[in-house]
Design a protein around this motif. Structure first.
Motif, PDB file in Angstrom:
ATOM      1  N   HIS A 231       1.153   8.489   8.041  1.00 42.59           N
ATOM      2  CA  HIS A 231       0.756   9.189   6.812  1.00 42.59           C
ATOM      3  C   HIS A 231      -0.254   8.340   6.025  1.00 42.59           C
ATOM      4  O   HIS A 231      -1.271   8.845   5.568  1.00 42.59           O
ATOM      5  CB  HIS A 231       2.015   9.469   5.982  1.00 42.59           C
ATOM      6  CG  HIS A 231       1.740   9.991   4.610  1.00 42.59           C
ATOM      7  ND1 HIS A 231       1.855  11.319   4.280  1.00 42.59           N
ATOM      8  CD2 HIS A 231       1.342   9.363   3.480  1.00 42.59           C
ATOM      9  CE1 HIS A 231       1.526  11.482   3.010  1.00 42.59           C
ATOM     10  NE2 HIS A 231       1.217  10.302   2.486  1.00 42.59           N
ATOM     11  N   GLU A 232      -0.002   7.044   5.926  1.00 41.38           N
ATOM     12  CA  GLU A 232      -0.923   6.163   5.185  1.00 41.38           C
ATOM     13  C   GLU A 232      -2.271   6.051   5.908  1.00 41.38           C
ATOM     14  O   GLU A 232      -3.317   6.051   5.283  1.00 41.38           O
ATOM     15  CB  GLU A 232      -0.310   4.767   5.006  1.00 41.38           C
ATOM     16  CG  GLU A 232       0.974   4.762   4.193  1.00 41.38           C
ATOM     17  CD  GLU A 232       0.845   5.478   2.856  1.00 41.38           C
ATOM     18  OE1 GLU A 232      -0.164   5.306   2.154  1.00 41.38           O
ATOM     19  OE2 GLU A 232       1.765   6.256   2.511  1.00 41.38           O
ATOM     20  N   HIS A 235      -4.379   9.042   5.012  1.00 46.85           N
ATOM     21  CA  HIS A 235      -5.181   8.953   3.784  1.00 46.85           C
ATOM     22  C   HIS A 235      -6.500   8.224   4.053  1.00 46.85           C
ATOM     23  O   HIS A 235      -7.557   8.622   3.583  1.00 46.85           O
ATOM     24  CB  HIS A 235      -4.420   8.181   2.694  1.00 46.85           C
ATOM     25  CG  HIS A 235      -3.343   8.975   2.022  1.00 46.85           C
ATOM     26  ND1 HIS A 235      -3.546  10.211   1.462  1.00 46.85           N
ATOM     27  CD2 HIS A 235      -2.026   8.689   1.806  1.00 46.85           C
ATOM     28  CE1 HIS A 235      -2.412  10.651   0.927  1.00 46.85           C
ATOM     29  NE2 HIS A 235      -1.473   9.756   1.132  1.00 46.85           N
ATOM     30  N   TRP A 263      -1.978  10.270  -5.201  1.00 49.21           N
ATOM     31  CA  TRP A 263      -2.678  11.253  -4.359  1.00 49.21           C
ATOM     32  C   TRP A 263      -2.433  12.643  -4.894  1.00 49.21           C
ATOM     33  O   TRP A 263      -1.382  12.928  -5.473  1.00 49.21           O
ATOM     34  CB  TRP A 263      -2.184  11.163  -2.911  1.00 49.21           C
ATOM     35  CG  TRP A 263      -2.174   9.783  -2.340  1.00 49.21           C
ATOM     36  CD1 TRP A 263      -1.077   9.004  -2.103  1.00 49.21           C
ATOM     37  CD2 TRP A 263      -3.304   8.999  -1.935  1.00 49.21           C
ATOM     38  NE1 TRP A 263      -1.453   7.799  -1.566  1.00 49.21           N
ATOM     39  CE2 TRP A 263      -2.812   7.759  -1.450  1.00 49.21           C
ATOM     40  CE3 TRP A 263      -4.681   9.228  -1.921  1.00 49.21           C
ATOM     41  CZ2 TRP A 263      -3.649   6.758  -0.972  1.00 49.21           C
ATOM     42  CZ3 TRP A 263      -5.513   8.219  -1.434  1.00 49.21           C
ATOM     43  CH2 TRP A 263      -4.995   7.012  -0.976  1.00 49.21           C
ATOM     44  N   GLU A 268      -1.813  14.743  -0.009  1.00 50.43           N
ATOM     45  CA  GLU A 268      -0.531  14.412   0.619  1.00 50.43           C
ATOM     46  C   GLU A 268      -0.276  15.294   1.841  1.00 50.43           C
ATOM     47  O   GLU A 268       0.155  14.807   2.888  1.00 50.43           O
ATOM     48  CB  GLU A 268       0.622  14.579  -0.380  1.00 50.43           C
ATOM     49  CG  GLU A 268       0.672  13.524  -1.446  1.00 50.43           C
ATOM     50  CD  GLU A 268       0.911  12.123  -0.916  1.00 50.43           C
ATOM     51  OE1 GLU A 268       0.539  11.808   0.227  1.00 50.43           O
ATOM     52  OE2 GLU A 268       1.482  11.335  -1.666  1.00 50.43           O
ATOM     53  N   HIS A 329       4.292  12.170  -5.612  1.00 49.41           N
ATOM     54  CA  HIS A 329       4.470  12.953  -4.384  1.00 49.41           C
ATOM     55  C   HIS A 329       5.056  14.315  -4.712  1.00 49.41           C
ATOM     56  O   HIS A 329       5.941  14.412  -5.548  1.00 49.41           O
ATOM     57  CB  HIS A 329       5.428  12.234  -3.437  1.00 49.41           C
ATOM     58  CG  HIS A 329       4.836  11.004  -2.836  1.00 49.41           C
ATOM     59  ND1 HIS A 329       4.734   9.827  -3.508  1.00 49.41           N
ATOM     60  CD2 HIS A 329       4.307  10.787  -1.613  1.00 49.41           C
ATOM     61  CE1 HIS A 329       4.164   8.934  -2.731  1.00 49.41           C
ATOM     62  NE2 HIS A 329       3.889   9.481  -1.572  1.00 49.41           N
TER      63      HIS A 329
HETATM   64 ZN    ZN Z   1       0.606   9.748   0.588  1.00 51.72          ZN
END
Ligand code: ZN
Length: 392
Positions: A231-232, A235, A263, A268, A329
């Motif tokens: 996930h990181e 980004h 974010w 996200e 989030h």
């Molecule tokens: Zn994130």
């Protein structure tokens, strides 16, 4: 490669946060070495009946070699060498799998840990450089492992003709196992409570687990962490900018205004999609099929959802509290729904079984949650609160 500036910045953040919590890092002692040795012995004695003498000795040599490597790894006194090494090992696996699958691979950001009080990862900007720090909650890996282990206690399995074992997630069978083994719910409850009350999931009473379940727990935990890391990377790959906002909670005498990245919901969701592809590719590179890779991502949100509700019950005496405009989030349930939707558009026959498996695991965890909730409510009434570091 992360810059020296980034590492120094992280050290100062640690100093502030630890001071704020009134904690000081504990230096490694001889007792730690003895404990590691006894853990290795226990693990080997559990496996020796299954894998034979020669393989056991190979395993022992491997574990000891790893232990020596760990001691040679330099990390700041605020970080745990095993955790940092684990994060880089995950990154190695994921980057390798991504290259083979033809995905772009970004330059590795500085991977670290921080007691952030978010069941998650925060991204910070190194002042004056624009460089990103990707920081896992210090106990994230520990919690992911122990939660996978607790859930593995609950799941029935049957032996297959080829000598393997197949986990069975059918709701009726899971319920039946819980009735016969109520201690699996108790252990799960002890884990969540220890994490929220002390910040350290390993403060929950520990127990040995039979090898079939423990192997399964290890696989699930690996998939969860790969998704969080993926996930990181998502980004970074998408070039997300987020919105930098002051993180006063990380400030201190020498560090007036650290900034964290918040974010947008859109970012996200996109990062979740990338994280899903990356983690599935990484799991496949280790021989696990798509449903197993997907299960890690899905379980990440199931786990987060439990912790969010547990924090609310302990702090406010009720499960649902609106998170407000400040949340970094979107709610985990929504993200899990989107994730399943994203997967359903993949054109492979395994999709259906992946979504069913994930739904069944969600239901199994709901059984544990239903058991835990009244205990937490009781604890709240008796005055127990989650650590201040946990944000709702
Ligand atoms: Zn994130």
């Amino acid at each position: 490669m992360a810059s020296r500036q980034a590492q120094q910045f992280l050290d100062r953040l640690h100093e502030n946060v630890w001071q704020g919590m009134n904690r000081t890092p504990r230096p490694r002692s001889a007792a730690d070495d003895t404990e590691v040795q006894s853990m290795i012995d226990q693990l080997l004695s559990l496996r020796s009946g299954l894998i034979g003498r020669k393989k056991t000795e190979e395993l022992r040599a491997g574990l000891q070699r790893n232990e020596r490597l760990l001691r040679a790894t330099t990390v700041s006194k605020y970080e745990d060498a095993r955790t940092i090494q684990g994060l880089h090992r995950l990154a190695d696996t994921m980057e390798r799998a991504a290259r083979i699958a033809g995905f772009p691979v970004p330059e590795r950001p500085l991977l670290g840990t921080l007691p952030t009080g978010r069941v998650n990862v925060v991204t910070l900007v190194v002042p004056g450089t624009g460089e990103h720090l990707v920081l896992f909650e210090s106990e994230f890996s520990g919690f992911a492992y122990l939660a996978s282990k607790a859930v593995a206690e609950l799941l029935p399995y049957r032996r297959t003709p080829d000598g393997g074992a197949a986990i069975e997630l059918e709701p009726a069978k899971v319920r039946e196992r819980l009735v016969r083994h109520p201690e699996s719910a108790r252990r799960f409850g002890e884990l969540v409570t220890a994490y929220l009350e002390t910040g350290v999931p390993y403060n929950a009473p520990q127990y040995l687990q039979e090898p079939v379940r423990n192997t399964w727990a290890g696989v699930l935990c690996e998939a969860v962490q790969l998704f969080a890391l993926g996930h990181e990377y998502g980004h970074i790959l998408r070039g997300h900018l987020g919105q930098q906002r002051p993180a006063a909670w990380l400030g201190g005498p020498e560090l007036a205004e650290p900034e964290e990245v918040a974010w947008s919901n859109q970012e996200e969701v996109e990062a979740d999609g990338e994280g899903l592809s990356l983690s599935i590719a990484a799991m496949q590179s280790m021989g696990y099929d798509l449903p197993v890779g997907f299960l890690g991502a899905d379980f990440f949100f199931t786990m987060t959802h439990v912790l969010e509700r547990a924090i609310n019950v302990l702090r406010h005496g009720r499960e649902n509290v609106s998170t407000g405009a400040n949340a970094t989030h979107p709610p985990s349930v929504l993200r899990r729904m989107v994730l399943r939707h994203v997967l359903s558009r993949h054109n492979t026959p395994e999709v259906e079984s992946a979504i069913m498996l994930a739904g069944n695991l969600e239901n199994a965890v709901e059984l544990l949650w239903r058991d835990l909730r009244p205990h937490l409510l009781e604890a709240h009434r008796a005055g127990m609160r989650p650590l201040r570091q946990w944000r709702d």
